[in-house]
Design an enzyme around this catalytic site. Structure first.
Site, PDB file in Angstrom:
ATOM      1  N   CYS A 146     -11.215   3.348  -0.684  1.00  0.00           N
ATOM      2  CA  CYS A 146      -9.885   3.797  -0.278  1.00  0.00           C
ATOM      3  C   CYS A 146      -9.580   3.048   1.008  1.00  0.00           C
ATOM      4  O   CYS A 146     -10.477   2.853   1.843  1.00  0.00           O
ATOM      5  CB  CYS A 146      -9.888   5.307  -0.034  1.00  0.00           C
ATOM      6  N   THR A 147      -8.320   2.643   1.154  1.00  0.00           N
ATOM      7  CA  THR A 147      -7.947   1.800   2.294  1.00  0.00           C
ATOM      8  C   THR A 147      -8.343   2.373   3.659  1.00  0.00           C
ATOM      9  O   THR A 147      -8.612   1.621   4.590  1.00  0.00           O
ATOM     10  CB  THR A 147      -6.418   1.627   2.306  1.00  0.00           C
ATOM     11  N   HIS A 148      -8.309   3.701   3.770  1.00  0.00           N
ATOM     12  CA  HIS A 148      -8.581   4.323   5.074  1.00  0.00           C
ATOM     13  C   HIS A 148     -10.068   4.406   5.412  1.00  0.00           C
ATOM     14  O   HIS A 148     -10.422   4.513   6.578  1.00  0.00           O
ATOM     15  CB  HIS A 148      -8.021   5.749   5.096  1.00  0.00           C
TER      16      HIS A 148
ATOM     17  N   ASP B  42       0.863  -1.184   0.000  1.00  0.00           N
ATOM     18  CA  ASP B  42       0.000   0.000   0.000  1.00  0.00           C
ATOM     19  C   ASP B  42       0.896   1.230   0.000  1.00  0.00           C
ATOM     20  O   ASP B  42       2.099   1.131   0.249  1.00  0.00           O
ATOM     21  CB  ASP B  42      -0.891  -0.011   1.254  1.00  0.00           C
ATOM     22  N   SER B  43       0.290   2.386  -0.213  1.00  0.00           N
ATOM     23  CA  SER B  43       1.031   3.644  -0.152  1.00  0.00           C
ATOM     24  C   SER B  43       1.484   3.960   1.279  1.00  0.00           C
ATOM     25  O   SER B  43       2.286   4.858   1.476  1.00  0.00           O
ATOM     26  CB  SER B  43       0.151   4.775  -0.674  1.00  0.00           C
TER      27      SER B  43
ATOM     28  N   CYS C  67      -3.830  -1.090  -2.084  1.00  0.00           N
ATOM     29  CA  CYS C  67      -4.130   0.338  -2.237  1.00  0.00           C
ATOM     30  C   CYS C  67      -5.109   0.526  -3.403  1.00  0.00           C
ATOM     31  O   CYS C  67      -4.852   0.036  -4.503  1.00  0.00           O
ATOM     32  CB  CYS C  67      -2.811   1.040  -2.534  1.00  0.00           C
TER      33      CYS C  67
ATOM     34  N   GLU D 231      -5.446   9.250   9.594  1.00  0.00           N
ATOM     35  CA  GLU D 231      -4.053   9.157  10.062  1.00  0.00           C
ATOM     36  C   GLU D 231      -3.842   9.949  11.351  1.00  0.00           C
ATOM     37  O   GLU D 231      -2.953   9.645  12.129  1.00  0.00           O
ATOM     38  CB  GLU D 231      -3.099   9.603   8.959  1.00  0.00           C
TER      39      GLU D 231
ATOM     40  N   TYR E 222      -0.588   8.529  -2.397  1.00  0.00           N
ATOM     41  CA  TYR E 222      -0.628   8.243  -3.833  1.00  0.00           C
ATOM     42  C   TYR E 222      -1.875   8.890  -4.471  1.00  0.00           C
ATOM     43  O   TYR E 222      -1.930   9.086  -5.665  1.00  0.00           O
ATOM     44  CB  TYR E 222      -0.730   6.731  -4.080  1.00  0.00           C
ATOM     45  N   GLY E 223      -2.858   9.164  -3.612  1.00  0.00           N
ATOM     46  CA  GLY E 223      -4.186   9.542  -4.095  1.00  0.00           C
ATOM     47  C   GLY E 223      -4.265  10.825  -4.891  1.00  0.00           C
ATOM     48  O   GLY E 223      -5.258  11.077  -5.570  1.00  0.00           O
TER      49      GLY E 223
HETATM   50  N1  DGL Z   1      -3.972   3.823   0.058  1.00  0.00           N
HETATM   51  C1  DGL Z   1      -4.619   4.879  -0.662  1.00  0.00           C
HETATM   52  C2  DGL Z   1      -5.854   4.328  -1.392  1.00  0.00           C
HETATM   53  O1  DGL Z   1      -6.414   3.319  -1.015  1.00  0.00           O
HETATM   54  C3  DGL Z   1      -5.007   6.032   0.235  1.00  0.00           C
HETATM   55  C4  DGL Z   1      -3.850   6.857   0.730  1.00  0.00           C
HETATM   56  C5  DGL Z   1      -3.097   7.565  -0.386  1.00  0.00           C
HETATM   57  O2  DGL Z   1      -3.631   8.531  -0.978  1.00  0.00           O
HETATM   58  O3  DGL Z   1      -2.022   7.115  -0.693  1.00  0.00           O
HETATM   59  O4  DGL Z   1      -6.275   4.888  -2.360  1.00  0.00           O
END
Ligand code: DGL
Length: 267
Positions: free
Chosen positions: A183-185, A9-10, A72, A151, A41-42
């Site tokens: 999105c993972t979060h 993941d990022s 991710c 976060e 990464y988003g």
């Molecule tokens: N892991 C990213 C996603 O699921 C979220 C965090 C990021 O923007 O890197 O899109």
């Protein structure tokens, strides 16, 4: 086959996917890489996300992984084809399973998608959903403030409620009955999002379906670990070990005692 599964993941968000894999595949070993030095990464371009993802997969291959999980959503949206082309092992992304679950959940064929700017801009969820059923209406919304809120640990907070209400305001005007937390979060905000959308909207967490797809794939390809194999979890990041460990301890069912920093630019 007792080699580990590579998950990346990022940053820390992919731990929500790792958690689901640990739950559904308790006999499998994992190697997790979080690109904590280069997150987010988003908001980045396809070119940059592909380059970062290639470097991470090169690293994971040095750990002898038997499959790669792109935990991710943004990397899944922008780099899945490139990663599939570069390795011989099976590659599982989070978008396709999430779209499948959303299509199976909707009754009125109206689905909402929440994600990062790059995921929403890619239109990937719409593409998968329309491939499954061209009659589905898709309403998408980028929610860039959700990642920093998670976060910062503001999972249940007035500020989070206000921002969720603001982002979902438009979405509520469409009669969606399934909402993808793309999105993972975002699964970590499901309490606030669920209250805002109401009980009639099913929240879809792609992590659950991803772990299920991974399990089926490993079974089909005869890659499942043997029952007596020892289970190990290895964690790697590109920066910020302490922050990673404290987030991981809050998300995972087991304590993370060691995390190693990797110079990912070297891969
Ligand atoms: N892991 C990213 C996603 O699921 C979220 C965090 C990021 O923007 O890197 O899109």
């Amino acid at each position: 086959m007792n080699q580990p599964i590579g998950v990346f993941d990022s940053g820390v968000g992919g731990l929500t996917v790792a958690r689901e894999i640990i739950r559904q595949l308790p006999g499998e070993s994992l190697v997790y890489f979080g690109d904590t030095a280069r997150v987010p990464y988003g908001s980045k371009s396809k070119k940059t996300v592909c380059k970062y993802s290639r470097q991470i997969v090169n690293f994971l291959m040095t750990r002898n992984v038997k499959a790669v999980v792109i935990a991710c959503n943004t990397a899944s949206a922008l780099a899945v084809e490139e990663i599939r082309d570069m390795v011989d092992v099976p590659v599982v992304d989070v978008v396709e399973p999430g779209a499948r679950m959303a299509a199976a959940s909707t009754k009125n064929k109206s689905i909402g998608i929440l994600g990062t700017e790059s995921t929403i801009k890619s239109g990937i969820y719409e593409q998968y959903l329309h491939r499954l059923d061209s009659g589905i209406t898709v309403v998408s919304k980028a929610c860039p403030l959700f990642v920093p809120l998670v976060e910062e640990g503001l999972l249940e907070d007035r500020v989070t409620e206000d921002i969720v209400a603001r982002y979902l305001h438009e979405m509520k005007e469409y009669e969606i009955d399934a909402l993808v937390l793309g999105c993972t979060h975002y699964p970590l905000l499901r309490g606030v999002i669920g209250r805002e959308m109401g009980e009639s909207v099913k929240l879809v967490n792609p992590a659950y379906e991803t772990a299920k797809s991974l399990k089926e794939l490993l079974r089909e390809e005869e890659l499942l670990a043997s029952p007596e194999a020892p289970v190990t979890y290895e964690y790697y990041v590109s920066d910020g070990v302490e922050r990673f460990i404290s987030f991981a301890d809050a998300v995972l069912p087991c304590h993370v005692d060691k995390t190693t920093v990797v110079d990912i630019e070297a891969y």
